[in-house]
Design an enzyme around this catalytic site. Structure first.
Site, PDB file in Angstrom:
ATOM      1  CB  THR A   1      -0.142   8.175  -0.360  1.00  0.00           C
ATOM      2  OG1 THR A   1       0.850   7.154  -0.204  1.00  0.00           O
ATOM      3  CG2 THR A   1      -0.137   9.075   0.861  1.00  0.00           C
ATOM      4  CB  ALA A   2      -3.143  11.574  -2.573  1.00  0.00           C
TER       5      ALA A   2
ATOM      6  CG  HIS B   1      11.113  10.266  -1.209  1.00  0.00           C
ATOM      7  ND1 HIS B   1      12.064  10.498  -0.236  1.00  0.00           N
ATOM      8  CD2 HIS B   1      10.536   9.085  -0.873  1.00  0.00           C
ATOM      9  CE1 HIS B   1      12.060   9.508   0.644  1.00  0.00           C
ATOM     10  NE2 HIS B   1      11.144   8.630   0.273  1.00  0.00           N
TER      11      HIS B   1
ATOM     12  CD1 TRP C   1       2.907   2.272 -11.483  1.00  0.00           C
ATOM     13  CD2 TRP C   1       1.989   1.986 -13.503  1.00  0.00           C
ATOM     14  NE1 TRP C   1       1.617   2.748 -11.430  1.00  0.00           N
ATOM     15  CE2 TRP C   1       1.028   2.588 -12.664  1.00  0.00           C
ATOM     16  CE3 TRP C   1       1.632   1.713 -14.824  1.00  0.00           C
ATOM     17  CZ2 TRP C   1      -0.261   2.909 -13.091  1.00  0.00           C
ATOM     18  CZ3 TRP C   1       0.356   2.042 -15.251  1.00  0.00           C
ATOM     19  CH2 TRP C   1      -0.578   2.624 -14.394  1.00  0.00           C
TER      20      TRP C   1
ATOM     21  N   GLY D   1       2.016   3.937  -3.158  1.00  0.00           N
ATOM     22  CA  GLY D   1       3.303   3.913  -2.467  1.00  0.00           C
ATOM     23  C   GLY D   1       3.185   3.515  -1.010  1.00  0.00           C
TER      24      GLY D   1
ATOM     25  CB  VAL E   1      -7.558   6.591 -15.910  1.00  0.00           C
ATOM     26  CG1 VAL E   1      -7.947   7.852 -16.661  1.00  0.00           C
ATOM     27  CG2 VAL E   1      -8.613   6.228 -14.886  1.00  0.00           C
TER      28      VAL E   1
ATOM     29  CD  GLU F   1      -4.198   1.661  -7.925  1.00  0.00           C
ATOM     30  OE1 GLU F   1      -4.223   2.849  -7.568  1.00  0.00           O
ATOM     31  OE2 GLU F   1      -3.201   1.143  -8.498  1.00  0.00           O
ATOM     32  CB  ALA F   2      -3.428   1.091 -12.619  1.00  0.00           C
TER      33      ALA F   2
END
Ligand SMILES: Cc1cc2nc3c(=O)[nH]c(=O)nc-3n(C[C@H](O)[C@H](O)[C@H](O)COP(=O)(O)OP(=O)(O)OC[C@H]3O[C@@H](n4cnc5c(N)ncnc54)[C@H](O)[C@@H]3O)c2cc1C
Length: 575
Positions: A22-23, A500, A72, A97, A228, A43-44
């Site tokens: 999202t961010a 959340h 994950w 998400g 990462v 991004e994984a």
């Protein structure tokens, strides 16, 4: 373990963003907007470029939440000390998400942002949050904001299954007002649920921010399927990351590293890289870079439970409508110290993308302003080891009574004769049983769909037998009165953590030892390192957390670009 790069790569980026959730998607799109700064987004999970977005992610029913390929593996969380850990799904896919979530699009209550400021996050207010929300939301119904990035829409009350209209009538009869636009008029009341979608597709952050034209920018590089492993430092200055792609380990250098890996994996990455409580890190063999006690602390989440309702054929959502969240009811416990709007009920119109899915609906109840906090810690320094999550829900004595109040409100409305006339049976579901209870993959899923369709349309006694003994839903609520009605203990035992998590890299006054980032999203005590995602929220908002995270990321991007406009970008292009 060393914290220095092992080789010298050819490119040095101006901004390296870890995590395209999202961010992170917002950060990459906004920071590369000027065409000058060289931005790398890592991004994984898999990429979902425009034109190739998988159908289950695009679906306006959250089918992607049922696809394990987007999560994950092996992540678990303990709801409370002494409880067994249970699977805790966190997204691993482009858009994070926002690509798998239930699409609720709530802004939160004005008091949420006042509480952020009171916790030491300078500059926050409802006016400031609302300014940024209005920049994001594309709300045709509001007759404004035609250029927002993210379509937000509501299922019309005309399309609701009849039990949702009956819930509204019962709520109004119980003294709650009807609120047409809960985001512009945040208050107690019954409201149509705003959702991040339009009629055809989910409006996740990958689709809305990593658009074709953004991806064509020569100054933006996107690396998917790349994990990462740790951050690299020169002394106390971040200089890049070490990452793994296709079995190979690489070093990437950058002038500024922005960690947007989410409220579980951002603190885990910081801890693994030596940013966190020094003693705790040393005990698992990580050499501390800076002693920052707040990393992984202050974990907060909403606690929820569900009632499932079986619906008669003529009272269901139209099967062609691939919709999920229909409506909500915001209420206040009015208990001492508790903010307004701390309880939320939400009604879902279908439980499966399969045809039988409209035969079952759900009413959820949740505590939306909990005080309990938990932790994210490392079990080992090894990047392959999943972080340990301890929510310690209900640890604060003010939370359990409010969980019960929310559930009792849901129960009262369900027992209201107007509402009860619109469903066959209502059941209190065991903890964490939601969409996963009604859906399976492969052949088991097909068998379940066929069996459920037949059972739901069967005559009453047969249906009840199948639901109780085959589906394991227990005794219907209507049969549970007097001593057999759900006890407070049973209601408390049925709660689970929502998706959340927030607060684990909390924003605050840089002088406070619990603060991880200052009001400019800079990690305290280290240079050139930022955290921008749900982890920086000092207090969980009274809202599902996608929209607040999106708002924070837009806010951070404004702040970080403003702070860097004076720096000639790209000058560090050659390492
Ligand atoms: C099942 C579920 C349902 C939800 N439903 C709703 C809802 O209906 N409405 C709502 O508002 N919110 C909902 N949420 C919450 C919402 O999705 C999150 O609050 C929001 O996505 C958080 O954004 P983020 O950027 O902090 O993290 P994320 O969106 O989780 O993004 C983090 C990204 O970083 C990547 N990453 C992590 N570590 C690494 C690494 N080491 N290397 C590379 N990449 C990495 C991850 O793969 C992920 O893509 C839901 C969440 C879940 C899990």
């Amino acid at each position: 373990m060393t914290n220095r790069p092992t080789d010298a790569p050819a490119v040095r980026y101006d901004f390296l963003v870890v995590g395209a959730g999202t961010a992170g998607a917002v950060m990459a799109a906004r920071l590369s907007e000027d065409g000058l700064h060289r931005v790398l987004l890592i991004e994984a999970g898999v990429d979902t470029p425009p034109g190739q977005i998988p159908a289950d992610i695009d679906d306006t029913f959250p089918s992607s939440t049922l696809n394990p390929a987007y999560f994950w593996p092996g992540l678990e969380a303990r709801m409370a000390d002494g409880r067994e850990p249970r699977p805790f799904p966190q997204a691993r896919v482009m858009g994070g998400g926002s690509s798998i979530m239930g699409m609720f699009a709530l802004r939160g209550m004005p008091s949420d942002f006042e509480r952020w400021r009171a916790a030491g996050a300078a500059g926050w207010s409802w006016e400031e949050a609302r300014r940024v929300y209005r920049k994001i939301e594309r709300e045709p119904a509001r007759g404004e904001g035609g250029d927002g990035t993210t379509p937000v829409t509501r299922t019309s009350p005309r399309e609701w299954p009849t039990f949702v209209s009956a819930l509204r009538d019962a709520a109004l009869a119980n003294g709650f007002p009807y609120v047409e636009d809960i985001n512009e008029a945040p208050a107690e009341g019954f409201f149509p649920m705003p959702t991040t979608r339009n009629a055809e597709f989910r409006s996740g952050s990958a689709r809305c921010y990593l658009t074709e034209s953004v991806r064509r920018r020569p100054n933006l590089t996107i690396m998917a399927n790349t994990v990462v492993q740790r951050l690299l430092f020169n002394g106390r200055v971040a200089i890049g990351v070490e990452c793994e792609h296709g079995g190979a380990t690489m070093t990437v250098l950058a002038r500024h590293v922005i960690v947007s890996a989410g409220a579980i994996y951002s603190p885990a990455l910081l801890l693994r890289s030596g940013v966190g409580p020094a003693q705790e890190l040393a005990s698992i063999g990580v050499k501390p870079v800076v002693d920052l006690r707040g990393v992984g602390r202050n974990l907060q989440n909403h606690a929820y439970q569900f009632f499932a309702l079986t619906l008669p054929r003529d009272k269901r959502l139209a099967p062609t409508l691939r919709r999920f969240a229909m409506a909500g009811l915001r209420a206040s416990s009015k208990l001492q110290d508790c903010p307004p709007g701390d309880l939320l009920l939400f009604a879902f119109g279908r439980v499966s993308p399969q045809p039988f899915g409209t035969g079952v609906a759900m009413l959820g109840s949740a505590l939306y302003s909990p005080f309990s906090t938990g932790t994210v810690t490392l079990q080992a320094a090894n990047p392959q080891a999943a972080p340990r999550i301890d929510f310690r829900m209900l640890g604060d004595p003010r939370d359990a009574p409010r969980v019960v109040m929310a559930a009792r409100l849901a129960e009262r409305l369900l027992r209201d004769p107007t509402v009860a006339a619109n469903y066959n049976e209502a059941f209190l579901l065991p903890p964490g049983m939601a969409l996963n209870q009604f859906n399976r993959s492969g052949l088991a899923g097909l068998a379940l769909a066929v069996g459920a369709g037949a059972a739901l349309d069967a005559p009453g006694p047969l249906r009840r037998f199948a639901l109780r003994h085959v589906a394991g839903l227990g005794r219907p609520l209507a049969q549970r009165r007097g001593n057999d009605a759900p006890s407070d203990g049973e209601l408390l035992a049925s709660i689970a953590p929502m998706g959340h998590p927030v607060g684990t890299c909390t924003m605050g006054d840089a002088r406070s030892p619990s603060t991880v980032v200052d009001d400019a999203y800079r990690v305290c005590g280290v240079g050139n390192l930022y955290v921008v995602d749900a982890s920086v929220m000092p207090v969980i908002p009274s809202a599902n957390t996608h929209m607040p995270t999106l708002m924070l990321a837009e806010h951070a991007a404004e702040r970080i670009t403003r702070d860097h406009t004076h720096v000639a970008p790209g000058v560090m292009g050659a390492a």
